[in-house]
Design a protein around this motif. Structure first.
Motif, short mmCIF file in Angstrom:
data_model
loop_
_atom_site.label_atom_id
_atom_site.label_comp_id
_atom_site.label_asym_id
_atom_site.label_seq_id
_atom_site.Cartn_x
_atom_site.Cartn_y
_atom_site.Cartn_z
N ASP A 238 0.82 -1.22 0.00
CA ASP A 238 0.00 0.00 0.00
C ASP A 238 0.85 1.27 0.00
O ASP A 238 0.50 2.27 -0.62
CB ASP A 238 -0.92 0.01 1.22
CG ASP A 238 -1.96 -1.09 1.18
OD1 ASP A 238 -2.24 -1.61 0.08
OD2 ASP A 238 -2.50 -1.44 2.25
N THR A 259 -2.82 -6.21 -4.82
CA THR A 259 -2.64 -5.37 -3.63
C THR A 259 -3.44 -5.98 -2.48
O THR A 259 -4.30 -6.83 -2.68
CB THR A 259 -3.11 -3.94 -3.89
OG1 THR A 259 -4.50 -3.96 -4.27
CG2 THR A 259 -2.31 -3.29 -5.02
N GLY A 260 -3.16 -5.51 -1.29
CA GLY A 260 -3.89 -5.97 -0.12
C GLY A 260 -3.27 -7.20 0.50
O GLY A 260 -2.67 -8.04 -0.17
#
Length: 388
Positions: A238, A259-260
């Motif tokens: 992030d 992502t994440g």
């Protein structure tokens, strides 16, 4: 009717992605141990914010790598550390728990000592004095009240300097990876179950992305030429997602981006092999059963300083724990696309080599856990015992 437990206030600081993860897990443990009668102030990133911390400021600008970058933000570090110390003086926490980030944590601790000397100071994650700068053990002993260590072998370096230390274990090693789903990740990203997949993890700091994306790009290009069916996936933290996406626009071959936290771990379980920046992510890769190669670069001045200070031939904790090169490391000038690709190719093409590497990684993880007969104190229990 018994009286409700007294409310506890903790000041926490975490300025890097890995520390933010530790902080969020610590918050959950403290909240459970305190029967919910727990409040938090301080500094943290996205995960700690999601866990209920209202961060004093965005810590992303303090997460830098290298001597030049550290010098450039030094005035900002001093200012932010003073702000945290002032927060401690205003709020009077039961304890201040300073997570990782040696330079920032040290300045925060000294500031709190001046402005709020009654606050208990706890350092979480020992500086790696077994690898470099052994004098930091004495410095820390003069600065904080207690140390929480991730590794069983850390404590002795600090206890000999008079600092009480408690081995709480590395929460990464105990992390529940049940929600990570490799097959589901492949399906969601249109990757065939039997297709070779390389996961690329270029770090969570801007300096890491700036220095590593070029050699990682060349490694990916070389491997794609060697294995045309290879699927390339880049996991963007992030903190540097915008920088990673910008760099990927120059890549000559198709690449998927994820992502994440959950998708990142699922990608690790889905991958055939990984190319990773040094850091906590290497332990996560081992836990997910993904063989990997490490690449890392810092600015030339930092490298020259590090060469003179390092007391171990490795920078990857898995290798340090094993006292052997389990995962190949390519640092500085050795971190080239050609050399990275050469090290990764056997993991992608030879199931036997891959299985042998995974077995070695598992043995190294056992060593990191402390081996037989060594047990960690649950972190929330350790904190409440220290405050008693």
């Amino acid at each position: 009717m018994s009286a409700p437990p007294p409310r506890r206030l903790f000041l926490l600081t975490a300025t890097e992605a890995s520390a933010d993860t530790l902080g969020a897990e610590l918050m959950a443990a403290l909240r459970a141990r305190g029967n919910g009668a727990v409040d938090f102030v301080g500094v943290g990133g996205a995960q700690m914010t999601a866990a209920g911390l209202s961060s004093l400021f965005d810590p992303a600008d303090l997460a830098v790598v290298g001597a030049f970058n550290a010098l450039a933000i030094y005035p900002q570090v001093l200012r932010r550390a003073h702000e945290v110390a002032e927060l401690a003086a205003r709020t009077g926490p039961d304890a201040a728990i300073l997570i990782d980030a040696w330079g920032f944590s040290l300045r925060v601790a000294r500031g709190i000592r001046r402005l709020a000397p009654e606050v208990m100071l706890i350092k979480y994650v020992a500086p790696q004095v077994w690898a470099t700068r052994p004098g930091r053990a004495k410095t820390l002993a003069k600065t904080v009240d207690h140390l929480l260590t991730l590794h069983a072998f850390d404590a002795r370096y600090f206890e000999r300097e008079g600092l009480a230390a408690t081995f709480v274990g590395n929460p990464v090693l105990a992390r529940d990876l049940g929600a990570a789903d490799g097959p589901a990740f492949r399906a969601a990203h249109a990757i065939a179950p039997d297709a070779p997949m390389l996961l690329i993890l270029p770090g969570s700091r801007r300096g890491e992305v700036e220095r590593l994306m070029a050699p990682f790009r060349e490694a990916a290009r070389n491997l794609k030429s060697l294995v045309p069916s290879l699927e390339l996936v880049v996991a963007a933290a992030d903190t540097v997602e915008a920088e990673v996406r910008a760099a990927l626009r120059a890549w000559p071959c198709p690449v998927k981006i994820t992502t994440g936290e959950r998708d990142r771990l699922s990608a690790m379980k889905a991958a055939t092999a990984a190319l990773a920046c040094s850091g906590t992510v290497t332990t996560e890769l081992a836990l997910c059963g993904c063989p990997f190669v490490v690449g890392y670069k810092v600015d030339p001045l930092t490298y020259q300083i590090a060469k003179r200070l390092l007391r171990t031939p490795w920078i990857t904790l898995l290798n340090v724990a094993a006292n052997d090169t389990v995962a190949p490391e390519f640092l500085q000038a050795a971190c080239t696309g050609e050399r990275l690709a050469e090290a990764l190719a056997p993991l992608l093409l030879d199931a036997g080599i891959r299985a042998e590497r995974l077995a070695r990684q598992e043995r190294a993880l056992d060593a990191m856990r402390g081996g037989a007969g060594v047990s960690a104190t649950p972190i929330a229990e350790a904190v409440f015992r220290i405050m008693a």
